[in-house]
Every structure is written in structure tokens, then in C-alpha cells.
Design an enzyme around this catalytic site. Structure first.
Site, PDB file in Angstrom:
ATOM      1  N   ARG A  81      -8.637  -6.273  -4.577  1.00  0.00           N
ATOM      2  CA  ARG A  81      -9.100  -5.000  -5.160  1.00  0.00           C
ATOM      3  C   ARG A  81      -8.781  -4.898  -6.647  1.00  0.00           C
ATOM      4  O   ARG A  81      -9.532  -4.308  -7.402  1.00  0.00           O
ATOM      5  CB  ARG A  81      -8.548  -3.835  -4.345  1.00  0.00           C
ATOM      6  CG  ARG A  81      -9.180  -3.898  -2.943  1.00  0.00           C
ATOM      7  CD  ARG A  81      -8.959  -2.714  -2.111  1.00  0.00           C
ATOM      8  NE  ARG A  81      -9.580  -2.896  -0.803  1.00  0.00           N
ATOM      9  CZ  ARG A  81      -9.479  -2.048   0.196  1.00  0.00           C
ATOM     10  NH1 ARG A  81      -8.802  -0.932   0.029  1.00  0.00           N
ATOM     11  NH2 ARG A  81     -10.065  -2.281   1.350  1.00  0.00           N
TER      12      ARG A  81
ATOM     13  N   ASP B 261      -8.882  14.925   0.734  1.00  0.00           N
ATOM     14  CA  ASP B 261      -8.561  13.498   0.597  1.00  0.00           C
ATOM     15  C   ASP B 261      -8.027  13.246  -0.811  1.00  0.00           C
ATOM     16  O   ASP B 261      -8.350  13.991  -1.749  1.00  0.00           O
ATOM     17  CB  ASP B 261      -9.803  12.636   0.835  1.00  0.00           C
ATOM     18  CG  ASP B 261      -9.438  11.212   1.233  1.00  0.00           C
ATOM     19  OD1 ASP B 261      -9.517  10.898   2.445  1.00  0.00           O
ATOM     20  OD2 ASP B 261      -9.063  10.413   0.352  1.00  0.00           O
TER      21      ASP B 261
HETATM   22  C1  LIG Z   1      -8.851   5.268   7.114  1.00  0.00           C
HETATM   23  S1  LIG Z   1      -9.300   6.798   6.355  1.00  0.00           S
HETATM   24  C2  LIG Z   1      -9.286   7.867   7.768  1.00  0.00           C
HETATM   25  C3  LIG Z   1     -10.438   8.864   7.771  1.00  0.00           C
HETATM   26  C4  LIG Z   1     -10.521   9.767   8.980  1.00  0.00           C
HETATM   27  N1  LIG Z   1      -9.352  10.617   9.090  1.00  0.00           N
HETATM   28  C5  LIG Z   1     -10.723   8.962  10.232  1.00  0.00           C
HETATM   29  O1  LIG Z   1      -9.782   8.818  11.007  1.00  0.00           O
HETATM   30  O2  LIG Z   1     -11.828   8.469  10.451  1.00  0.00           O
HETATM   31  C6  LIG Z   1      -7.770   7.227   5.518  1.00  0.00           C
HETATM   32  C7  LIG Z   1      -7.970   8.246   4.407  1.00  0.00           C
HETATM   33  O3  LIG Z   1      -6.698   8.744   4.006  1.00  0.00           O
HETATM   34  C8  LIG Z   1      -6.741   8.968   2.618  1.00  0.00           C
HETATM   35  N2  LIG Z   1      -5.374   9.026   2.079  1.00  0.00           N
HETATM   36  C9  LIG Z   1      -4.473   8.019   1.919  1.00  0.00           C
HETATM   37  N3  LIG Z   1      -3.349   8.469   1.355  1.00  0.00           N
HETATM   38  C10 LIG Z   1      -3.507   9.796   1.146  1.00  0.00           C
HETATM   39  C11 LIG Z   1      -2.694  10.826   0.575  1.00  0.00           C
HETATM   40  N4  LIG Z   1      -1.456  10.579   0.097  1.00  0.00           N
HETATM   41  N5  LIG Z   1      -3.198  12.077   0.527  1.00  0.00           N
HETATM   42  C12 LIG Z   1      -4.442  12.340   1.006  1.00  0.00           C
HETATM   43  N6  LIG Z   1      -5.261  11.423   1.549  1.00  0.00           N
HETATM   44  C13 LIG Z   1      -4.799  10.149   1.625  1.00  0.00           C
HETATM   45  C14 LIG Z   1      -7.557   7.787   2.082  1.00  0.00           C
HETATM   46  O4  LIG Z   1      -8.102   8.042   0.804  1.00  0.00           O
HETATM   47  C15 LIG Z   1      -8.625   7.632   3.174  1.00  0.00           C
HETATM   48  O5  LIG Z   1      -9.816   8.306   2.876  1.00  0.00           O
END
Ligand SMILES: C[S@@+](CC[C@H](N)C(=O)[O-])C[C@H]1O[C@@H](n2cnc3c(N)ncnc32)[C@H](O)[C@@H]1O
Length: 280
Positions: free
Chosen positions: A40, A151
Site C-alpha cells: 500500500r 468511519d
Molecule cells: C472491514 S470494514 C468493516 C465494514 C462493516 N462493518 C462490515 O462488517 O461489513 C472495517 C472498517 O473499519 C474502519 N475503521 C478502522 N479503524 C477505525 C477507527 N479507528 N475508527 C473508525 N473506523 C475505523 C475502516 O476504515 C473500515 O471501513
């Protein structure tokens, strides 16, 4: 210029990135994530026309409020999601929790229903919740329903706000629900599905870093924080789970992802079933 991705990231630079990312958003970029980080960073270097990761990081990490810092965090977070992902949660909502919640609200003389999709990625999770709530609560008639969807990635929040999905993504919405809550248009020979206004109007998207203070103090009836905490270490998970507890109404529920258990995390929730926890 072509970059040799094997050599771009020194041990020191990998440590620098993982320390900053952990401090900034709780994501734990452990040794097993080294290849992901390398790939990345290479992408960001190509995009910004840099060929030296150390120089790139010197300038980006010095300015955590800068645009490239945001881009770096965006590209290091994993955004995989889909409509009705881990469908058992949606079944549990429609078959058990919603009927009981609506009855409880009626008894209490209130029509207010609040949900939070914390770590909502590109929006499929909160839109699936909106569909479930409309389908289970008389299309929302007589109810004041709002879903907060947040997010840390500004990129996914912008995509989510559009409420537009290609055919492959839309196909995970069961056909009867797709017909009712999405409409298809053609764009450059491709089918694009749009969430209907009835669904979109229930959801408010916002940028929010979960490990920072939250700019609201209302309580939620249920919180979905799925496939987010898996990227955090135990102390960060513990703090977050206890803040979720404080943000729920009594009898409210916390849903976590299927590979995330609260084992090893000190909390006050009652276990309902795997990955579903209640504030009693
Ligand atoms: C794998 S996705 C999960 C999406 C959804 N909840 C699902 O289960 O399908 C994880 C998300 O968490 C967000 N994320 C990671 N760290 C975070 C933080 N400190 N605060 C808010 N969002 C976060 C990422 O940007 C990403 O969009």
C-alpha cells in the site's frame, strides 16, 4: 519509474508507520501485515510521484492534519464489506430483537429508534440496517428512525453517501428487497443500483475516529461494530467496548463481527449468543 516493492520499506519505516497508525486510529499493523503495508505504501508512492518511502514518510507523518496523511490512513484500512454480511445478525434483528424493541417502545410511549453502524465502510451495512428497519417497522410509518453511520476513512464515507452500487455488489441484497429498496439505472452500458430515498433518508454518514472522543451523547438501541475491532489490540478493544456499553439504552445490543469475540476483554455486557451482547 518502476519501484522495487521488496526494497521500498525499511524496518525503521515499517515501525514508524505502525506506531503512528496505532496511535492515530488503534489499528494494529503487526508483523503479519508487513507485506500489506509494503504494497500500500508502494501505491501511495506511485500516486504521489515519490520514489523514496523515507522521504515520503518524513513529510507525511510530520503533518497529521494534512491531506496525504488522510490518504495514507485510508489506504492502510481494510474496507471489505457487503450487503447483509453475516446474515444471521439481520435474521436475529427481524425475528427477535425488532418485534420486542417496537413493543417496548410502544409501551414506553416513544417512537424513537436509534442505531449506529460504527466502521460502516462503503455503506452496505447501514443501508442493510435501514432496509431491515423499514421492512420490520411498517415502512417506518409512525416511527422516528435514524441510523448513524461512521468511519475513519473519508474516502469510504463519500462513497457510502452516494448510495450507488454496481450489479455485483447489489446482488447480495435478496431480490424482493432489491426491487423494493433499490432502483436500477444504466450508465455507460452498466447497471447501477441506487438506494431509494426512503432508505437513504434514514442514514446519516459522518467521519469519526472511534478511538477519539465522540461528538454526541445520545443513546442507541443497538450498535453494529463488526469487523473493525479485529484490527485493534486488546486494550483498545476493551476501552471501545466499554464506551459502546455507555452509549447504549438499557436492553440495547452490541453486534460484533463473527471472528471477534469479547474473550479477554473486561466488560459489563450479557452474552446473548456468539457476537451479540446485551446491556441488561
Ligand atoms: C472491514 S470494514 C468493516 C465494514 C462493516 N462493518 C462490515 O462488517 O461489513 C472495517 C472498517 O473499519 C474502519 N475503521 C478502522 N479503524 C477505525 C477507527 N479507528 N475508527 C473508525 N473506523 C475505523 C475502516 O476504515 C473500515 O471501513
Amino acid at each position: 519509474m518502476l519501484l522495487d516493492t521488496q526494497d521500498i520499506l525499511s524496518e525503521r519505516d515499517f515501525r514508524r508507520i505502525s506506531d503512528v497508525v496505532h496511535r492515530h486510529c488503534g489499528i494494529n499493523l503487526h508483523e503479519g501485515k508487513r507485506e500489506l503495508v509494503r504494497a500500500r505504501i508502494a501505491k501511495r508512492l506511485r500516486h504521489t510521484g515519490n520514489n523514496n518511502a523515507t522521504d515520503y514518510l518524513d513529510s507525511v507523518l510530520a503533518d497529521p492534519k494534512g491531506q496525504e496523511f488522510t490518504q495514507l490512513i485510508d489506504c492502510l484500512s481494510t474496507n471489505l464489506t457487503s450487503f447483509f454480511r453475516e446474515n444471521g445478525h439481520f435474521q436475529f434483528l427481524s425475528d427477535e430483537f425488532l418485534p420486542e424493541l417496537l413493543a417496548r417502545k410502544r409501551r414506553a410511549g416513544t417512537n424513537r429508534i436509534r442505531a449506529w453502524s460504527a466502521g460502516c465502510s462503503t455503506g452496505q451495512e447501514p443501508y442493510s440496517l435501514a432496509i431491515e428497519l423499514l421492512a420490520g417497522a411498517d415502512e417506518g410509518r409512525g416511527w422516528d428512525i435514524r441510523i448513524l453511520a461512521t468511519d475513519i476513512s473519508t474516502h469510504v464515507v463519500r462513497t457510502a453517501e452516494l448510495g450507488e452500487y454496481d450489479k455485483t455488489r447489489a446482488e447480495s441484497v435478496p431480490p424482493p428487497l432489491r426491487q423494493k429498496y433499490m432502483h436500477a439505472t444504466q450508465s455507460n452500458g452498466k447497471t447501477v443500483y441506487h438506494m431509494t430515498p426512503s432508505v437513504r433518508n434514514l442514514v446519516r454518514f459522518a467521519y469519526l475516529n472511534l478511538i477519539e472522543p465522540w461528538p454526541f451523547d445520545g443513546r442507541f438501541d443497538f450498535i453494529f461494530c463488526r469487523n473493525v475491532m479485529i484490527y485493534f489490540d486488546k486494550p483498545t478493544q476493551q476501552t471501545l467496548v466499554n464506551r459502546f456499553w455507555a452509549s447504549l439504552e438499557d436492553k440495547g445490543l452490541l453486534f460484533t463481527g463473527h471472528s471477534e469475540s469479547l474473550t479477554g476483554v473486561a466488560h459489563k455486557f450479557c452474552y446473548v449468543q456468539p457476537t451479540i451482547y446485551a446491556k441488561q
